[in-house]
Design an enzyme around this catalytic site. Structure first.
Site, mmCIF file in Angstrom:
data_model
loop_
_atom_site.group_PDB
_atom_site.id
_atom_site.type_symbol
_atom_site.label_atom_id
_atom_site.label_comp_id
_atom_site.label_asym_id
_atom_site.label_seq_id
_atom_site.Cartn_x
_atom_site.Cartn_y
_atom_site.Cartn_z
ATOM 1 C CE1 TYR A 153 -3.654 2.543 0.570
ATOM 2 C CE2 TYR A 153 -2.440 3.252 2.511
ATOM 3 C CZ TYR A 153 -3.460 3.443 1.598
ATOM 4 O OH TYR A 153 -4.280 4.539 1.708
ATOM 5 C CG ASP B 247 5.785 3.786 0.887
ATOM 6 O OD1 ASP B 247 6.057 4.477 1.897
ATOM 7 O OD2 ASP B 247 4.624 3.617 0.473
ATOM 8 C CE LYS C 195 0.812 4.963 8.344
ATOM 9 N NZ LYS C 195 0.906 4.323 7.044
HETATM 10 C C1 LIG Z 1 0.315 4.791 5.695
HETATM 11 C C2 LIG Z 1 1.070 4.520 4.461
HETATM 12 C C3 LIG Z 1 0.977 5.357 3.341
HETATM 13 C C4 LIG Z 1 -0.017 6.486 3.241
HETATM 14 O O1 LIG Z 1 0.185 7.475 4.185
HETATM 15 P P1 LIG Z 1 -1.046 8.481 4.511
HETATM 16 O O2 LIG Z 1 -0.424 9.487 5.410
HETATM 17 O O3 LIG Z 1 -2.104 7.637 5.151
HETATM 18 O O4 LIG Z 1 -1.502 9.042 3.218
HETATM 19 C C5 LIG Z 1 1.826 5.124 2.278
HETATM 20 N N1 LIG Z 1 2.709 4.107 2.295
HETATM 21 C C6 LIG Z 1 2.809 3.261 3.340
HETATM 22 C C7 LIG Z 1 3.815 2.177 3.318
HETATM 23 C C8 LIG Z 1 1.983 3.433 4.447
HETATM 24 O O5 LIG Z 1 2.054 2.561 5.460
#
Ligand SMILES: *Cc1c(COP(=O)(O)O)cnc(C)c1O
Length: 445
Positions: A152, A247, A279
């Site tokens: 994701y 990511d 995060k």
């Molecule tokens: C949470 C997450 C996102 C998206 O971040 P948001 O601040 O919710 O838009 C993208 N990549 C990874 C790996 C994530 O865990």
């Protein structure tokens, strides 16, 4: 303070009332689908306050928090030094639309901990990955993006194909509203599959702008890369002039002080071309970032032609929270989070074994998750073997006993530096009954 939070009250009347109100003005009653209880049953708890490892809901009931805002709360809730820094920042005004000191210091902190040479701050992980993809396409002059099923990367149109937990929990195979033209340039491959990667690079290498991957996937449950897999991606990208985007929105500053890269590329001697963060680096505020090689980042406006912008990017309150959080995220913090995780991993495995529930516990640095199926889980197809009916029963039992897990079978359990003996013991005490509930409900999928 009572050590048995569930004795405060067993009522959920106030949460139910708020959820009814929420549902009349907001689709599904929640502002992000992962907060809904559709997959586990029951009513989402409306949280009134949080302190350290504890959440308190609007009925006055306390829970040990294992959601941690889905990752950010590495230090626990309402850390006094973070609160003080934020209060101080707020009092000086909340946004100016001009450069400020804390955004520079936060960028320096990210550059110091990771292999990125330059960063651009944004407000969400979604924005970070969306911008990194645009930059990769602008830099390479190519259009094709390769991603892995179960990873994701936020709700970016072109990346909402086989995108993991939120969609898996609600059994949505991709989503309506994303035109085929947005995903036709996205190639989705099975995770951990070198042969599939080799084949697509052999066939379309000259069209590939980038490969984007979670440094260690946490959005299909935790599925660590096989040894050398990320390095293999980096090397393959280099051979055709594509960029590797790692990511680390979830793993960054959580899996280790340097994110998952600290356990991977840092030891093997390679670096991704671009990385995304979010995060933890926002300290519970909307702050995220993307960064990487200076020559690639130089293509970003206003230095270069690739446009990207944000009214609240580098917001002084958010960057103060993130900077203070990272400064407090010492080796001791990571050691504690690791140790709490180790105790909970063993406790969960023992309880599930005793109850006869098939399970496998997987970790990536300090991150871990519990799959209710036999292991190992190597990819998205494997993750989908997890017994979601058993998880629903497990989750509900834990919640009734005062432990708030993520309401999805495809998520990590997030611990913090504030999870003390009392909180850990409350989780351990709740596990056996939850495991028996899972045993009773299992196989009903
Ligand atoms: C949470 C997450 C996102 C998206 O971040 P948001 O601040 O919710 O838009 C993208 N990549 C990874 C790996 C994530 O865990």
């Amino acid at each position: 303070m009572s050590s048995t939070p569930q004795t405060y009250t067993t009522s959920t009347a106030a949460s139910q009332s708020w959820f009814a109100r929420a549902s009349t003005v907001t689709p599904g009653g929640v502002n992000s689908p992962v907060r809904a209880f559709n997959a586990v049953g029951g009513t989402p708890r409306f949280i009134a306050s949080a302190q350290g490892p504890w959440l308190t809901d609007v009925d006055g009931r306390r829970y040990v928090d294992l959601i941690g805002s889905w990752g950010p709360m590495l230090l626990g809730h309402a850390h006094p030094e973070v609160v003080a820094a934020v209060q101080d920042a707020v009092a000086r005004g909340t946004s100016y639309g001009t450069p400020t000191e804390p955004e520079v210091m936060l960028a320096e902190e990210i550059v110091a901990r990771t292999p990125v040479e330059k960063v651009r701050l944004v407000s969400s992980g979604t924005e970070a990955t969306m911008s990194a993809i645009r930059l990769a396409r602008g830099f390479t002059g190519r259009d094709v993006v390769v991603k892995f099923a179960g990873c994701y990367h936020g709700h970016v149109d072109s990346l909402l194909a086989s995108a993991g937990s939120g969609l898996a929990t609600h059994a949505i195979p991709g989503t309506p509203g994303v035109p085929g033209s947005s995903t036709e340039l996205t190639v989705v491959l099975p995770y951990n599959d070198r042969e599939a990667l080799r084949a697509v690079f052999a066939e379309r290498g000259h069209e590939i702008a980038c490969v984007i991957t979670e440094a260690a996937p946490g959005n299909m449950g935790v599925v660590p890369p096989e040894a050398g897999f990320n390095g293999f991606i980096a090397q393959l990208c280099r051979t055709v002039g594509a960029l590797m985007i790692s990511d680390e929105v979830m793993t960054g500053f959580r899996a280790s002080p340097q994110g998952f890269w600290g356990l991977d590329g840092a030891l093997e001697g390679w670096a991704p071309d671009l990385m995304t963060f979010g995060k933890v680096m926002g300290g519970g505020f909307p702050a995220a970032a993307f960064g990487g090689r200076a020559d690639v980042m130089a293509h970003l406006a206003p230095e270069g032609p690739v446009y990207q912008a944000g009214t609240l990017s580098g917001n002084p309150v958010a960057t103060t929270a993130g900077l203070t959080t990272l400064r407090l995220a010492t080796e001791e913090v990571y050691a504690h989070v690791q140790q709490v995780g180790d105790v909970l991993k063993v406790g969960a495995a023992e309880a599930l074994t005793a109850a006869g529930v098939p399970h496998t516990v997987q970790a990536a640095g300090t991150m871990f998750s519990v799959f209710l199926c036999d292991g190992p889980v190597l990819d998205y197809e494997g993750a989908q073997r997890t017994d979601t009916a058993a998880y629903a029963a497990f989750f509900t039992s834990m919640l009734e006993q005062g432990v708030h897990l993520p309401p999805s079978a495809f998520e990590a359990w997030f611990c913090s530096a504030a999870h003390d003996d009392e909180a850990v013991q409350a989780v351990l005490d709740a596990l056996p009954a939850a495991a028996r509930a899972a045993a009773g409900a299992g196989g009903a999928v």
